[in-house]
Design an enzyme around this catalytic site. Structure first.
Site, PDB file in Angstrom:
ATOM      1  N   HIS A 112      50.580 -10.198  69.548  1.00  0.00           N
ATOM      2  CA  HIS A 112      51.590 -10.312  70.588  1.00  0.00           C
ATOM      3  C   HIS A 112      51.248 -11.346  71.651  1.00  0.00           C
ATOM      4  O   HIS A 112      52.037 -11.595  72.557  1.00  0.00           O
ATOM      5  CB  HIS A 112      51.861  -8.948  71.242  1.00  0.00           C
TER       6      HIS A 112
ATOM      7  N   ASP B  79      83.111   9.654  47.593  1.00  0.00           N
ATOM      8  CA  ASP B  79      84.216  10.579  47.852  1.00  0.00           C
ATOM      9  C   ASP B  79      85.428  10.166  47.033  1.00  0.00           C
ATOM     10  O   ASP B  79      86.431   9.706  47.561  1.00  0.00           O
ATOM     11  CB  ASP B  79      84.525  10.548  49.355  1.00  0.00           C
TER      12      ASP B  79
ATOM     13  N   ASP C 140      74.670  13.338  47.555  1.00  0.00           N
ATOM     14  CA  ASP C 140      75.313  12.038  47.696  1.00  0.00           C
ATOM     15  C   ASP C 140      75.103  11.470  49.091  1.00  0.00           C
ATOM     16  O   ASP C 140      74.865  10.272  49.256  1.00  0.00           O
ATOM     17  CB  ASP C 140      76.822  12.156  47.402  1.00  0.00           C
TER      18      ASP C 140
END
Lengths: 716, 166
Positions: A222, A529, A540
């Site tokens: 960083h 669906d 699902d």
């Protein structure tokens, strides 16, 4: 009865533990997917350089913006004169903050700490002077620090601080300030993410100047200009030193580029921010010029080098047919090709062009490098080594594999560690770079120690911070853990409450991320669906979430917290988005997409905003959005971009205040109509560590630390 | 007839798959090094986090079934999955309902005071059944003791933890 109670209680504790674990997974996945994003941005900039097209005035518009703002990193020598920035800045008589005189003394370090606790700010002139002195001293140092405990008999190693001043105070409170008897190694990542990166840096640099032989600072990933643009340090600089943000940024970038890369203690222990790889060798590291190599620069160099070799080959082919120049002396002068003038075959059609090109390159080289370093002798692996040092993570898998999580450095296995330690006759590798629940962790059979010193990194209660004391002739490791809190914040939570709070906060972050992908998710849900009932099976729903979201979290476990089930146990998928909605004050259109890429957009903005004013012109904004659409596969039509630009130009003067644009995103909790995001991460409170409790409760499963026999002692 | 048994089979299959995925998720959370193994000391936590309430003895039996021949201290996913799936399909080690829990506490409360003292709970938890470790005891005490009264109001405690679960 006893057994019943015991097993019931144990089940309760286990479920709590599972929740704690997946909370951690959520935080970390989100963090790393952000870093991946950053890599994509880098790769994009690299490929952009490869594909520059000249426009009518011979200068690619975007490249110019990029190149000129990248100058601090790429064209380092131009800005090596920080003292040039200081000229003309006076300290007003009305200034009530701390005054600095050089050389810095220990007393002044204490003054600075007191001043910051009293919420004073250091005057920009003193800041620049401090940075100048720091840089001067760094320049004289080698790539690798060599620390010795011959006088002190012990040394303290600290990990990532990330701008968290309260943690630094805690460390000094528990361990004392640095001195001849109390040497310290700070292992990088002093800035970004936290609220006080500037103050942390000032104190660390002041400590270093006061005790240059006892304070060892390593560079972290960083300490890098481009990272700072995305992860908050730039923002902090602009906020705290608005009128001088350009000078301050340049100066910090300069200082960062001179930070040493690693520290060796007593020729026994290596301390480096990220890790190692099969390419890393201390001998070759010692030889390279670390100042030239920052992460983005190294990637640019890699690209340019390829281009350059291609160009050279071309030149060679053309010229050798004309049997003119001797190539060796020429080759030794040619350096990297200017970003502004990529090579093209058509230019090398005649001898005259060749000599012109060589001349141009020579001029360019002299403008950029003020020494005779022959970059042709630099093997490509040198900058790869630096990347590896600052970005790698230890894993259990053998060998060296590319670090796909972060996008830089590698995953190194126990065999790599073993070989490296043996080759150098070291007994331990200490590194940081990864947040750990207990503030530290051993890997590779006790040969790698990760130390992370920013407590509460993800949120309050997420993790402890730690530092290591290496004591005695064998450098025995003693770990010290701590938790630093803001004064007045809730501390006396039970274990359960703490986990619930943390979990809520992680879930909030996750929901925000889900929100940004709403349209993709709805599309995926609808695929399952088929009968358009508005519901799908749990299985699902889980598989849709898995395929669309790019975070690796346990969707089945989280399902009950994220969606509603109807009476026949099917998921009402729209309820995934029920709780939160994105509002943007100015732009209704495409706000979801913009929110998703907010961080990347911000980085791009900052690159365009050459004078750090916080404003960019409309045309630059349009360019930025175009850049964004090219780097992601998202379609923003020119019309859409124009619409946004127009709506953002509030006073119709052709200028956009992008800070306002970014601040204008609000995630609103539909139920309570409270603003839940952005969370207030930019509080300016300076924390009084004397009032902090030491926190005895464990952060998680109390596991015996597996380690070498030498490694012992847990103190809280 | 055929249609409904087909459907029934399909449901059973999808239930089986769901359970397998659940087990995988739980395992992965504790798979610290992402190499499909977990420390055997965490198996109890994983099993319980999936909603089972075995005793320590029952856990040990499970462990014996799936541990390696040479005691590595690690359990592999390939062994854990089939056993855990079976456990869940058979609904073994179901947790005890709230009213039974309450009765258990009442049994310990010999004088029917309506609460337990710290000493009483400590004695039973560390001397009877499958004793707690010192750490487990301290943790339970810290959450169970009512701060005002200094005793364990077990009726409230049971309700509180049951609600948390839900």
């Amino acid at each position: 009865a006893a057994i019943l109670i015991q097993k019931w209680y144990r089940m309760y504790v286990a479920r709590l533990e599972a929740r704690r674990r997946y909370t951690w997974t959520i935080f970390q996945s989100i963090e790393y997917s952000g870093e991946q994003d950053q890599l994509k941005l880098h790769n994009f900039f690299n490929s952009m350089i490869n594909q520059l097209k000249l426009d009518t005035d011979g200068q690619p518009k975007i490249a110019r913006a990029f190149a000129s703002s990248q100058r601090p990193a790429v064209v380092a020598s131009e800005t090596s004169d920080i003292s040039g920035c200081i000229e003309g800045i006076e300290v007003e008589s009305s200034y009530t903050g701390p005054h600095l005189t050089f050389p810095i003394t220990h007393a002044q370090v204490k003054t600075l700490i007191q001043a910051f606790k009293a919420k004073r700010r250091l005057h920009v002139r003193y800041l620049l002077e401090l940075l100048n002195e720091t840089q001067k001293l760094f320049k004289q140092m080698k790539n690798i620090n060599y620390a010795s405990t011959s006088i002190s008999k012990q040394i303290t190693v600290c990990g990532d601080l990330h701008g968290k001043l309260e943690d630094l105070y805690m460390i000094f409170h528990k361990n004392g300030l640095p001195s001849v008897d109390n040497p310290f190694v700070f292992n990088g990542d002093f800035v970004d993410r936290g609220a006080s990166s500037i103050e942390v840096s000032i104190i660390l640099f002041a400590c270093f100047l006061a005790s240059p032989n006892e304070v060892f600072l390593n560079r972290g990933n960083h300490e890098d200009h481009v990272m700072n643009m995305r992860y908050g340090f730039m923002k902090e600089i602009i906020r705290k030193y608005k009128d001088y943000s350009t000078q301050v940024t340049k100066s910090f970038t300069e200082v960062f580029s001179w930070l040493p890369l690693a520290t060796v203690i007593d020729d026994k222990v290596l301390v480096v921010h990220g890790g190692i790889s099969q390419h890393v060798s201390l001998k070759s590291l010692a030889r390279l010029d670390r100042h030239r190599v920052s992460r983005n620069e190294s990637m640019i160099c890699a690209t340019l080098k390829q281009q350059y070799h291609l160009f050279l080959l071309t030149l060679q082919t053309v010229v050798s047919h004309n049997d003119c120049y001797g190539w060796s002396p020429v080759l030794s002068f040619l350096q990297f090709i200017s970003v502004l003038r990529p090579p093209s075959l058509s230019e090398v059609s005649s001898l005259e062009n060749v000599s012109l090109e060589l001349q141009r390159l020579e001029e360019w080289k002299q403008n950029i490098f003020n020494d005779e370093t022959n970059f042709l002798t630099l093997k490509p692996t040198f900058y790869v080594q630096v990347l590896d040092l600052l970005w790698s993570d230890p894993k259990s898998l053998m060998g060296c594999n590319p670090n796909t999580f972060r996008g830089g450095g590698c995953y190194f296995g126990p065999d790599i560690t073993e070989n490296f330690l043996e080759e150098h006759n070291f007994k331990l590798l200490i590194r940081s770079h990864e947040c750990k629940p207990e503030g530290f962790e051993y890997n590779h059979d006790g040969k790698v120690l990760t130390i992370f010193s920013a407590s509460n990194y993800y949120d309050i209660g997420s993790n402890k911070g730690a530092y290591a004391k290496l004591m005695g002739p064998d450098l025995t490791v003693h770990m010290v853990q701590f938790l630093a809190y803001q004064t007045g914040s809730v501390r006396k939570l039970t274990f359960t409450q703490r986990i619930s709070c943390l979990e809520a906060s992680a879930m909030q972050d996750l929901r925000e991320k889900i929100l940004t992908l709403k349209s993709d998710l709805m599309e995926e849900f609808k695929k399952h669906d088929t009968e358009e009932t508005g519901t799908i099976t749990i299985a699902d729903w889980c598989s849709a979430m898995e395929s669309v979201m790019d975070v690796d979290v346990p969707w089945r476990m989280l399902r009950s917290k994220l969606v509603k089930l109807n009476s026949d146990k099917r998921v009402n998928y729209e309820s995934t988005f029920e709780e939160l909605q994105i509002y943007h004050r100015y732009s209704e259109a495409i706000m979801e997409m913009l929110y998703r890429y907010k961080d990347s957009l911000e980085t791009i903005f900052r690159i365009f905003d050459k004078d750090n004013s916080g404003f960019i012109s409309m045309s630059e904004f349009t360019d930025a959005c175009t850049l964004l659409t090219r780097h992601t596969s998202v379609n923003l039509s020119p019309n859409q971009v124009n619409d946004i630009a127009k709506s953002l130009d509030l006073n119709k003067d052709g200028q956009i205040d992008f800070n306002e644009f970014l601040e204008a995103f609000r995630i609103v909790d539909q139920k309570n109509l409270n603003t839940v995001s952005p969370r207030n991460t930019e509080s300016e409170d300076i924390y009084d560590c004397a009032s902090v409790n030491s926190f005895d409760e464990p952060m998680g499963v109390k596991r015996k630390i597996t380690s070498n026999s030498e490694l012992s002692n847990l103190e809280t | 007839m055929a249609a409904s048994t087909d459907e029934a089979k399909e449901n059973a299959d999808s239930l089986f798959n769901e359970i397998q995925r659940k087990v995988t998720e739980a395992f992965d959370i504790f798979d610290h090094e992402s190499n499909k193994t977990v420390d055997e000391r965490e198996i109890g936590t994983i099993v319980r986090s999936l909603g089972c309430c075995p005793t320590e003895g029952e856990l040990q039996d499970m462990l014996h079934e799936i541990e390696e021949e040479e005691n590595t201290g690690y359990i592999r996913f390939e062994r854990f999955l089939p056993l855990m799936t079976k456990v869940l399909m058979e609904r073994r080690y179901k947790p005890v309902p709230e009213d039974i829990m309450l009765k258990a506490f009442q049994v310990l409360d010999a004088e029917s005071k309506g609460y337990l003292t710290k000493e009483e709970l400590e004695k039973y938890m560390t001397e009877e059944g499958e004793p707690f470790t010192q750490d487990e005891l301290e943790e339970m005490l810290s959450s169970a003791i009512d701060p005002d009264k200094g005793t364990i109001l077990y009726k409230d405690y049971v309700s509180e933890l049951t609600v948390e679960e839900q």
